[in-house]
Design an enzyme around this catalytic site. Structure first.
Site, PDB file in Angstrom:
ATOM      1  N   HIS A  63      -7.816   1.891   2.315  1.00 18.65           N
ATOM      2  CA  HIS A  63      -8.096   2.145   1.047  1.00 18.65           C
ATOM      3  C   HIS A  63      -8.199   3.530   0.583  1.00 18.65           C
ATOM      4  O   HIS A  63      -8.757   4.763   1.591  1.00 18.65           O
ATOM      5  CB  HIS A  63      -9.793   1.749   0.479  1.00 18.65           C
ATOM      6  CG  HIS A  63     -10.101   1.766  -0.722  1.00 18.65           C
ATOM      7  ND1 HIS A  63      -9.446   1.132  -1.572  1.00 18.65           N
ATOM      8  CD2 HIS A  63     -11.214   2.496  -1.268  1.00 18.65           C
ATOM      9  CE1 HIS A  63      -9.920   1.414  -2.830  1.00 18.65           C
ATOM     10  NE2 HIS A  63     -11.108   2.011  -2.639  1.00 18.65           N
ATOM     11  N   TRP A  64      -7.800   3.944  -0.610  1.00 14.62           N
ATOM     12  CA  TRP A  64      -7.725   5.283  -1.245  1.00 14.62           C
ATOM     13  C   TRP A  64      -8.588   5.390  -2.444  1.00 14.62           C
ATOM     14  O   TRP A  64      -8.763   4.247  -3.000  1.00 14.62           O
ATOM     15  CB  TRP A  64      -6.266   5.436  -1.582  1.00 14.62           C
ATOM     16  CG  TRP A  64      -5.386   5.838  -0.667  1.00 14.62           C
ATOM     17  CD1 TRP A  64      -4.453   4.846  -0.175  1.00 14.62           C
ATOM     18  CD2 TRP A  64      -5.191   7.061   0.277  1.00 14.62           C
ATOM     19  NE1 TRP A  64      -3.495   5.428   0.815  1.00 14.62           N
ATOM     20  CE2 TRP A  64      -4.014   6.805   0.989  1.00 14.62           C
ATOM     21  CE3 TRP A  64      -5.639   8.219   0.202  1.00 14.62           C
ATOM     22  CZ2 TRP A  64      -3.721   7.885   2.128  1.00 14.62           C
ATOM     23  CZ3 TRP A  64      -5.511   9.049   1.155  1.00 14.62           C
ATOM     24  CH2 TRP A  64      -4.301   8.885   2.000  1.00 14.62           C
ATOM     25  N   CYS A 122      -4.447   0.732  -4.467  1.00 17.28           N
ATOM     26  CA  CYS A 122      -5.550   1.768  -4.589  1.00 17.28           C
ATOM     27  C   CYS A 122      -4.876   3.068  -4.682  1.00 17.28           C
ATOM     28  O   CYS A 122      -5.247   3.886  -5.210  1.00 17.28           O
ATOM     29  CB  CYS A 122      -6.290   1.348  -3.295  1.00 17.28           C
ATOM     30  SG  CYS A 122      -5.658   1.581  -1.667  1.00 17.28           S
ATOM     31  N   TRP A 152       0.792  -1.137   0.097  1.00 21.39           N
ATOM     32  CA  TRP A 152       0.097  -0.074   0.007  1.00 21.39           C
ATOM     33  C   TRP A 152       0.961   1.265   0.000  1.00 21.39           C
ATOM     34  O   TRP A 152       1.831   1.020   0.636  1.00 21.39           O
ATOM     35  CB  TRP A 152      -0.801   0.005   1.199  1.00 21.39           C
ATOM     36  CG  TRP A 152      -1.955  -0.730   1.220  1.00 21.39           C
ATOM     37  CD1 TRP A 152      -2.370  -1.798   0.307  1.00 21.39           C
ATOM     38  CD2 TRP A 152      -2.988  -1.057   2.450  1.00 21.39           C
ATOM     39  NE1 TRP A 152      -3.300  -2.592   0.552  1.00 21.39           N
ATOM     40  CE2 TRP A 152      -3.806  -2.054   1.983  1.00 21.39           C
ATOM     41  CE3 TRP A 152      -3.094  -0.357   3.559  1.00 21.39           C
ATOM     42  CZ2 TRP A 152      -4.727  -2.565   2.791  1.00 21.39           C
ATOM     43  CZ3 TRP A 152      -4.138  -0.668   4.357  1.00 21.39           C
ATOM     44  CH2 TRP A 152      -4.988  -1.824   3.906  1.00 21.39           C
ATOM     45  N   ASP A 181     -13.242   5.117  -7.775  1.00 23.25           N
ATOM     46  CA  ASP A 181     -12.804   4.193  -6.754  1.00 23.25           C
ATOM     47  C   ASP A 181     -12.409   2.825  -7.396  1.00 23.25           C
ATOM     48  O   ASP A 181     -13.415   2.232  -8.176  1.00 23.25           O
ATOM     49  CB  ASP A 181     -14.032   4.104  -5.824  1.00 23.25           C
ATOM     50  CG  ASP A 181     -13.601   3.187  -4.611  1.00 23.25           C
ATOM     51  OD1 ASP A 181     -12.423   2.406  -4.648  1.00 23.25           O
ATOM     52  OD2 ASP A 181     -14.260   3.325  -3.572  1.00 23.25           O
TER      53      ASP A 181
END
Length: 193
Positions: free
Chosen positions: A74-75, A134, A26, A91
């Site tokens: 989450h981004w 993400c 991440w 998204d």
């Protein structure tokens, strides 16, 4: 010790931050913040923190963390278009961050939309095929939207070009960019082994 690799504008990247680009990890706030700051300078499409209402486009990286402390898992990307007074949400995990993006949009619409209610639209977005890309999708979607806006006057996301292979390639390109900036003399505080 975690040495500083690059100090660029308001971003400070350490070796551990840059190493996130090298593997299936991440991305953290520092890498995403650097990418937005770099794109802001290069493309002049991102807003400066002040004077938001005078800008045509506002790009916001949205994290699903509701706490004041760092975290989240989450981004996604939220884009505000001043002329049409609407928020577009991108998204890579099928609207899983929609609640957080809508909260941000509702808090900003009075500042950005001159008191008018802004439309909120979930836009088609490429889908990530793992649990860690993400942040790279946020960076790549923002970059693609900026390029389209420069070419065509308004952004249109080329969803089909943002494949998992493309995202992996861009991860490596951002890592090389950071290394290149760290080795050059751009008025930055530099330290790269």
């Amino acid at each position: 010790m975690d040495p500083v690799v690059l100090s660029y504008q308001d971003s400070l990247l350490r070796r551990s931050d840059v190493s996130l680009l090298e593997g299936p990890n991440w991305l953290n706030d520092q890498i995403i913040g650097f990418a937005f700051e770099y794109l802001a300078e290069e493309l002049a499409m991102f807003l400066e923190p002040l004077d938001l209402a005078s800008r045509r486009w506002v790009f916001l990286a949205v994290n699903d963390n509701s706490n004041q402390t760092a975290g989240g898992s989450h981004w996604s990307l939220l884009v505000y278009h001043h002329n049409s007074n609407h928020f577009a949400h991108y998204d890579s995990q099928h609207c899983s961050n929609s609640l957080h993006a809508r909260r941000i949009a509702s808090k900003l619409e009075t500042v950005l939309g001159a008191g008018r209610k802004a439309l909120f639209v979930e836009e088609p977005s490429p889908t990530q095929h793992n649990s860690y890309d993400c942040g790279m999708y946020v960076i790549c979607i923002a970059e693609a939207l900026c390029e389209k806006a420069q070419q065509e006057g308004s952004p249109h996301l080329p969803v089909q070009t943002l494949t998992p292979a493309f995202i992996t390639q861009k991860r490596a390109e951002w890592c090389l960019l950071i290394q290149s900036l760290a080795k050059s003399d751009l008025g930055c505080t530099l330290s790269f082994p």
